[in-house]
Design an enzyme around this catalytic site. Structure first.
Site, PDB file in Angstrom:
ATOM      1  N   ASP A 149      -3.023   8.712  15.616  1.00 24.25           N
ATOM      2  CA  ASP A 149      -3.814   8.782  14.204  1.00 24.25           C
ATOM      3  C   ASP A 149      -4.496   7.541  13.714  1.00 24.25           C
ATOM      4  O   ASP A 149      -4.346   6.742  13.051  1.00 24.25           O
ATOM      5  CB  ASP A 149      -2.612   8.773  13.156  1.00 24.25           C
ATOM      6  CG  ASP A 149      -3.056   8.821  11.467  1.00 24.25           C
ATOM      7  OD1 ASP A 149      -4.220   9.642  11.407  1.00 24.25           O
ATOM      8  OD2 ASP A 149      -2.479   8.485  10.748  1.00 24.25           O
ATOM      9  N   TRP A 153       5.745   4.254   0.212  1.00 21.94           N
ATOM     10  CA  TRP A 153       5.073   2.954   0.091  1.00 21.94           C
ATOM     11  C   TRP A 153       5.491   1.952   1.255  1.00 21.94           C
ATOM     12  O   TRP A 153       6.617   2.070   1.966  1.00 21.94           O
ATOM     13  CB  TRP A 153       5.919   2.424  -1.223  1.00 21.94           C
ATOM     14  CG  TRP A 153       5.326   2.978  -2.374  1.00 21.94           C
ATOM     15  CD1 TRP A 153       6.144   4.009  -3.235  1.00 21.94           C
ATOM     16  CD2 TRP A 153       4.171   2.626  -3.069  1.00 21.94           C
ATOM     17  NE1 TRP A 153       5.114   4.353  -4.181  1.00 21.94           N
ATOM     18  CE2 TRP A 153       4.173   3.565  -4.243  1.00 21.94           C
ATOM     19  CE3 TRP A 153       3.098   1.590  -3.005  1.00 21.94           C
ATOM     20  CZ2 TRP A 153       2.877   3.386  -5.206  1.00 21.94           C
ATOM     21  CZ3 TRP A 153       1.969   1.579  -3.757  1.00 21.94           C
ATOM     22  CH2 TRP A 153       1.949   2.520  -4.872  1.00 21.94           C
ATOM     23  N   ALA A 196       0.906  -1.308   0.051  1.00 27.99           N
ATOM     24  CA  ALA A 196       0.024  -0.007   0.041  1.00 27.99           C
ATOM     25  C   ALA A 196       0.817   1.122   0.143  1.00 27.99           C
ATOM     26  O   ALA A 196       2.127   1.076   0.155  1.00 27.99           O
ATOM     27  CB  ALA A 196      -0.830   0.158   1.156  1.00 27.99           C
ATOM     28  N   HIS A 197       0.286   2.551  -0.082  1.00 27.72           N
ATOM     29  CA  HIS A 197       1.049   3.643  -0.170  1.00 27.72           C
ATOM     30  C   HIS A 197       0.339   4.554   0.957  1.00 27.72           C
ATOM     31  O   HIS A 197      -0.806   4.746   1.089  1.00 27.72           O
ATOM     32  CB  HIS A 197       0.796   4.302  -1.311  1.00 27.72           C
ATOM     33  CG  HIS A 197       1.489   5.664  -1.284  1.00 27.72           C
ATOM     34  ND1 HIS A 197       1.349   6.989  -0.858  1.00 27.72           N
ATOM     35  CD2 HIS A 197       2.759   5.882  -2.019  1.00 27.72           C
ATOM     36  CE1 HIS A 197       2.374   7.626  -0.978  1.00 27.72           C
ATOM     37  NE2 HIS A 197       3.219   7.096  -1.737  1.00 27.72           N
TER      38      HIS A 197
END
Length: 789
Positions: free
Chosen positions: A345, A228, A222-223
């Protein structure tokens, strides 16, 4: 391998921590309950719960975690919110509407509103018994969450790792970059025209690369915000799958070294609900965190899959499932906070489900609570509004949890724009209208002032579990057959139709109060003597003041109660127990508007508790807010068996006052035969039917209400006499109907007279004075059927 020492937990200690609740292996003292009135429940343990995956103990016949009864019960599992379309079943029409919801009532000021200063310090909150709330199965035994299949690592690698242009933004300032111009495709590498920082959307590693001579790259997963994320095999440890994620400041060797040193503490984070950090390495002047590979499905992926299956329209998670996910992951947050760390987050992307377990991933944003210098990572729409000014705190983590819950449960349009720092109003949000307690929970978790939020994850867990119980109950037909002990309030003990301030659930004592032991030695029943004894307390702590307020209430001195409450709120503007006591004083002096305001404020502070709802229902009933009162009574009756009787009596009073006797009888029928209020409910049922009209059918049903009920003989005779007398009048006017049985007597003149005579003579035998006895004998003689003898 040893067993976990946390109360009610069935886990074992693995690698230093419990594999169920996540608590450390060393014996842990019970957490303090300061200021919120919570205390361990003192009850005999009758064995472990028999429900699969539930760690609870049987207390007073029911499990203290999932609420299941002691014997194994066969039958289908409770419906989830997704499986049931009937919101309240046998409890009547759905009540979560704008007009019926208590959210529209005024609330007494608490916290920052009273203190008038943002960021006021919270000094007292609940921290009790949270370890036993977590179950080995998602949903704490209350609901079902479908398991997620394990994702094969080799199948998770992206075949063509590219970032769509509309998702290319500067990693520093968020400005759109790499976009097409004049028909030319956007650049994947370059410099941001706004802040001049470099950006790159090209993978730095490719399949086959060997990082740090140990990790063989398989491809991109994923990014993220730091570039990455790669999948690799650990060639030094059994070819296990690992994840490589880039570090900030990779372009500068000195900055990279500092970044690695700053994040080394993440390797010490070991918890079964948190992804494990294995290593920190460098490769081609870039730094990487090496993490455990979790082969599951993120909640963001789950939402995307539901949206795709729904034809492109947003399809949120059922409310009970969303709550179950968050309830399960909260111990991970508490663990981090106990270490002095904040996650920063949290969002649906960072919670992974594997089978029936969950795990918190992506520790890249984790930082120390006392860190004033390092970069803060957050996501617009989830990050708390004060973070830019005061940094990250436990309160800001709780804010992200609340925002994540909203995104999981509804299509939260504008959460990154119009509502970036607020919630939609109740009037425009059907979810909030339907689930009043859920709205209160979210409003507190996402309060603009961090001081107004839950003070700890433990406090949030206790209230979230209560809200989950309510949500599940709302989608179940009939009343609750289970109960769950509260850590804040005693269970109600209502055995009569009347509900007064002194019959509402009492606050549990705070055993951590410095004067708790001293208070335990005061064994004075007379409230006046107790009040004098309390005046000599070594210190006027919260528990001492609450004890004084209780004695003043018993003496009928509400003005003294108000002064004590004002003193408590001056010391701690968030002391909701003072507002609770003020509400009791308002009820005592029939100031129902003030009582509503007080109890509504308490409801907002502890939205998962039923006691404030019961108290608010009573205040609304007395204050003319019948619709709101009935809705609250319905919630109490449907959620917890301990609350069925007082709630059913309340609904019956409201419905009878509206002239709907059948609805009142239906409410009384909710009280189960195992309840201490059952006898009173049957007596009230008989009286309502007796008063409903002159039909023999109603009278037969009225007397039938008392069949099989252990009731005082004199009281039974009194009710029987009333009903038979009315039946005799009906027969005289309409003629006999021998096929109708009024108790044991056919509805005909002679039989009814026999029964009525027997009832009067039984009452006469138990009369307290001679005059009453003679009057009843005269009545018996007068009604006696005529004979030839």
């Amino acid at each position: 391998m040893t067993t976990c020492t946390q109360p009610g937990c069935t886990g074992s200690i693995v690698d230093g921590y419990c594999d169920v609740c996540g608590s450390p292996g060393a014996a842990v003292q019970p957490p303090a309950t300061s200021g919120a009135g919570s205390a361990p429940i003192a009850a005999a343990v009758a064995g472990g719960c028999s429900q699969p995956g539930c760690p609870g103990q049987i207390l007073d016949g029911y499990c203290d975690v999932c609420g299941s009864p002691a014997p194994a019960v066969a039958g289908p599992a409770p419906e989830t919110a997704a499986e049931s379309s009937t919101p309240t079943g046998g409890l009547g029409p759905a009540g979560s509407t704008i007009t019926r919801a208590s959210a529209r009532l005024d609330s007494a000021a608490l916290g920052s509103q009273r203190a008038g200063a943002a960021g006021s310090k919270i000094t007292k909150r609940v921290q009790s018994g949270s370890a036993r709330l977590r179950s080995a199965r998602l949903g704490a035994g209350l609901t079902r969450v479908p398991p997620a299949p394990v994702v094969d690592a080799s199948q998770a690698v992206m075949k063509n790792p590219q970032i769509p242009e509309e998702k290319r933004n500067c990693p520093v300032c968020g400005n759109p970059v790499g976009r097409s111009r004049d028909g030319q495709p956007g650049r994947t590498e370059g410099f941001c025209p706004k802040c001049r920082n470099p950006f790159s959307f090209t993978p730095k590693l490719k399949a086959g690369d060997l990082v740090a001579n140990q990790y063989e790259v398989a491809g991109c997963l994923a990014h993220g915000g730091l570039g990455w994320i790669y999948l690799a095999r650990d060639k030094n440890v059994s070819d296990r799958w690992v994840v490589l994620k880039g570090l900030l400041n990779s372009g500068d060797a000195d900055a990279l070294a500092v970044a690695i040193i700053e994040q080394q503490f993440l390797a010490q984070v070991e918890h079964p609900l948190i992804v494990e950090i294995y290593n920190f390495v460098t490769h081609d002047d870039a730094g990487y965190i090496v993490m455990e590979y979790v082969g599951g499905t993120s909640l963001k992926q789950l939402l995307k899959a539901r949206m795709k299956a729904n034809g492109g329209s947003y399809d949120p998670l059922p409310v009970d499932q969303a709550l179950a996910y968050i309830l399960e992951i909260l111990p991970a947050f508490q663990y981090l906070h106990d270490l002095g760390l904040v996650y920063c987050d949290f969002k649906p992307d960072n919670l992974i489900q594997v089978g029936d377990a969950v795990k918190l991933i992506d520790l890249g944003g984790v930082r120390r609570l006392d860190d004033q210098d390092s970069a803060i990572y957050g996501t617009v729409g989830y990050q708390a509004p004060e973070v830019a000014q005061v940094g990250t705190t436990i309160a800001s983590d709780i804010y992200t949890i609340g925002r994540t819950l909203v995104v999981l449960m509804m299509e939260f349009r504008g959460y990154q724009t119009r509502y970036v720092a607020s919630l939609p109003t109740v009037e425009e949000t059907p979810l909030f209208q339907r689930y009043d307690s859920l709205y209160r929970l979210l409003a507190k978790a996402c309060a603009p002032d961090p001081a107004d939020r839950f003070a700890s994850i433990d406090e949030l867990r206790v209230q979230l579990l209560g809200v989950l119980r309510e949500v599940v109950a709302q989608h179940r037909s009939g009343t609750s057959l289970t109960s769950a002990a509260s850590v804040l309030f005693e269970a109600p003990a209502i055995t009569s139709d009347a509900l007064e301030w002194d019959q509402l659930p009492a606050l549990r004592s705070d055993t951590s109060d410095p004067q708790y032991a001293w208070l335990s030695n005061i064994a004075v029943d007379d409230p006046a003597e107790r009040l004098r004894a309390l005046d000599s307390a070594p210190a006027a702590t919260a528990e001492v003041l609450l004890a004084r307020a209780r004695a003043a209430l018993q003496l009928g001195q509400p003005d003294l109660v108000d002064r004590i409450c004002a003193e408590m709120l001056t010391a701690d503007p968030w002391e909701w127990r003072a507002v609770w006591v003020a509400g009791l004083a308002a009820l005592q002096r029939n100031d129902f508007r003030s009582a509503q305001s007080s109890f509504n404020a308490v409801y907002g502070q502890v939205p998962g508790e039923l006691a404030p709802k019961l108290a608010l229902a009573l205040a609304c009933e007395r204050g003319g807010e019948g619709a709101i009162a009935e809705n609250l009574y319905r919630t109490c009756a449907g959620t917890d068996a301990n609350y069925v009787a007082p709630a059913a009596f309340g609904m019956a009073r409201i419905r009878a006052a509206q002239g709907d006797v059948n609805a009142a009888v239906a409410a009384l029928d909710l009280v189960p035969s195992t309840s201490r209020g059952y006898v009173e409910s049957r007596r009230q049922r008989a009286l309502h039917l007796y008063q409903s009209g002159d039909g023999l059918g109603s009278l037969a049903a009225a007397l039938g209400s008392l069949q099989g009920v252990r009731i005082d003989p004199a009281e039974r005779a009194e009710v029987t006499a009333k009903i038979l007398d009315r039946a005799l009048t009906v027969v005289a006017a309409q003629g006999p109907q021998p096929q109708v049985m009024i108790g044991d007597y056919p509805a005909e003149d002679g039989s009814l007279r026999d029964g009525l005579e027997a009832a009067y003579r039984q009452l006469a035998a138990g009369a307290s004075d001679e005059r009453s006895r003679y009057a009843l004998v005269d009545k018996a003689n007068a009604v006696r059927r005529w004979t030839l003898r």
